[in-house]
Structure formats: C-alpha cells, structure tokens
Scaffold this motif. Structure first.
Motif: not given
Length: 263
Positions: A164-175, A184-188
């Motif tokens: 039900t939810e996909r990981p979407a927080g990826a971003d560029t990161v400075v040092e 990320m989430a699932f349901d039955m």
C-alpha cells in the motif's frame, strides 16, 4: 489278399527247394529276396492308397460343383432368379429385331409403364442426402489466463499481502547531513474464490447412440468456461460472484499532454 511275388523271389524259392534244411547258410538269399518282395508290395499298396484318396477328393469336388449348379438352375436351364430391369431390356424381342435390321430406323419405340422418380409419391423416400462432418462455429483465441501464474487451492478463499505504500523518500544528501528516511506498508487482502460453471442437459440414450456428441459437448463446455474466465479476468466488477478484473482495478488513463485541435 495274396502278396504278388517278384521274379527274384520265384527264383530264390525254386533254388531253395534243393537245399537241405540243416544248411542254414544257404537261406540268406531267400530271406533277402522275401524282404525285397515285401518292400515292393508295401510301395504298391501306398501307391494304391494315394490314388484312392485322389479319387475321393475328385469325387467330393464334383459333388460340390453339382450342388452349386443345382442352386443356380443348372447348365442350359433357365435361372431361378428373376431378371433385372436391365436384363429384361436387353433381352426384349423388339430390341433384338431392331439390332438385326440392316437399315435401322431413327427411333425404337417401346412401351413404358410407371417411371420411378424422386418425387415423394414414387422413390423419393429412398434418396438419402450425404452427411458431412460437423461444422463448428469459429472460436476466439483465449490467452489471458496463460499470461498469469496459476495455483491450485483447497479452501474457499485466498489471502495475500498487498503493498500500500512505496518507499519514496530518496533524495540527494550533502556531506555530514542525515539521510532521508522512507516508509513502506502492506495490508492483508482476502479474496473469496468464485465459481464459473454451466451444463447442457442430454439424455443417456442420445449419448449412447451418438458417442461423438459427448466429445462435442465436453469441448464446447470447456471453451465456454475459458471464454468467461478471460472476460472476468479483464473486466470483472469484483462484486457478488464476479472476479475483480485487471481493467476494473487499474487506474484510468490520463493523457499527460493535451493537444488543442488535434486531428
């Protein structure tokens, strides 16, 4: 039956009359002559028996031929079977007189009686149409199920986890900065099994009298199931006894670019 004597046996007996009984060595020629005579008699008896057997077989064949000739009416006698229409026509006196004429007329007149035709009141009931193989309706290719994995179940429902939810927080990161966190989430999901079925009533007598019909019914019913299954997999509404089709559960298409006045 007295066995005939060969000339050699007669000569040996005549010579033996002058022999003395006590002289046993002089009896060998007589015994050999008697043995040869017996062999000759046996050979003649076998030849006579073979000839007698051949006479018996020939007599049996002649008797069989006589019986066949008697059933056919005999040689030179009228046949006991009635003549066919073609035989009656070829043996007609008018046709023979017509064939014997030296100057033949243009036509041969013959009396004709009732003519058999294909009308219902004549010989039409004897005419049978030719029956060809069964012509079945064309079929549409069924292939949606072949594109999906298929497993067998033994219960009335199936459970499966759905994301039900996909990981979407990826971003560029400075040092030295913290890396972003994703979730990320699932349901039955529980799906009840559905039944697709149909049947054709047929009597036991027609299935026994026409075995081909059983195969046609089985093939057509299976094709009907596969066709309905394809339709449900694509367009099932998901309510009641219907499957949830892929087209129904998918997101409606929205064109990302709209061209004004497109042709």
């Amino acid at each position: 039956m007295n066995a005939p004597m060969t000339p050699g046996l007669r000569a040996a007996i005549a010579a033996g009359q002058h022999l003395k009984v006590k002289d046993g060595t002089n009896l060998d020629p007589i015994l050999r002559a008697i043995e040869d005579n017996n062999k000759a008699v046996d050979a003649r008896l076998k030849s006579i028996e073979g000839s007698a057997q051949k006479v018996i077989e020939a007599t049996a064949r002649l008797d069989e031929m006589d019986q066949k000739m008697a059933r056919r009416g005999g040689v030179g006698e009228a046949s006991s079977q009635p003549e066919t229409w073609g035989q009656e026509f070829t043996s007609a006196p008018e046709l023979k007189e017509f064939a014997a004429q030296t100057s033949r007329p243009g036509r041969l007149r013959m009396e004709m009686k009732t003519t058999l035709t294909t009308s219902p009141g004549s010989a039409g009931a004897l005419v049978r149409p030719t029956r060809d193989d069964v012509l079945m309706m064309p079929r549409r290719a069924v292939m949606v199920r072949d594109l999906l994995p298929v497993i067998q179940i033994s219960t009335g429902s199936v459970e499966y986890p759905r994301q039900t939810e996909r990981p979407a927080g990826a971003d560029t990161v400075v040092e030295g900065a913290l890396k972003p966190e994703s979730a990320m989430a699932f349901d039955m999901v529980t799906v009840a099994s559905k039944v697709i079925a149909h049947w054709i009533p047929a009597s036991r007598q027609i299935l026994d009298d026409e075995p081909q019909l059983a195969g046609i019914i089985d093939t057509e019913l299976r094709y009907g199931l596969a066709l309905k299954e394809d339709q449900q997999l694509l367009y099932g509404s998901g309510t009641g006894a219907n499957l949830l089709g892929m087209v129904t559960s998918s997101t409606a298409y929205v064109a990302p670019i709209t061209v004004a006045g497109a042709t």
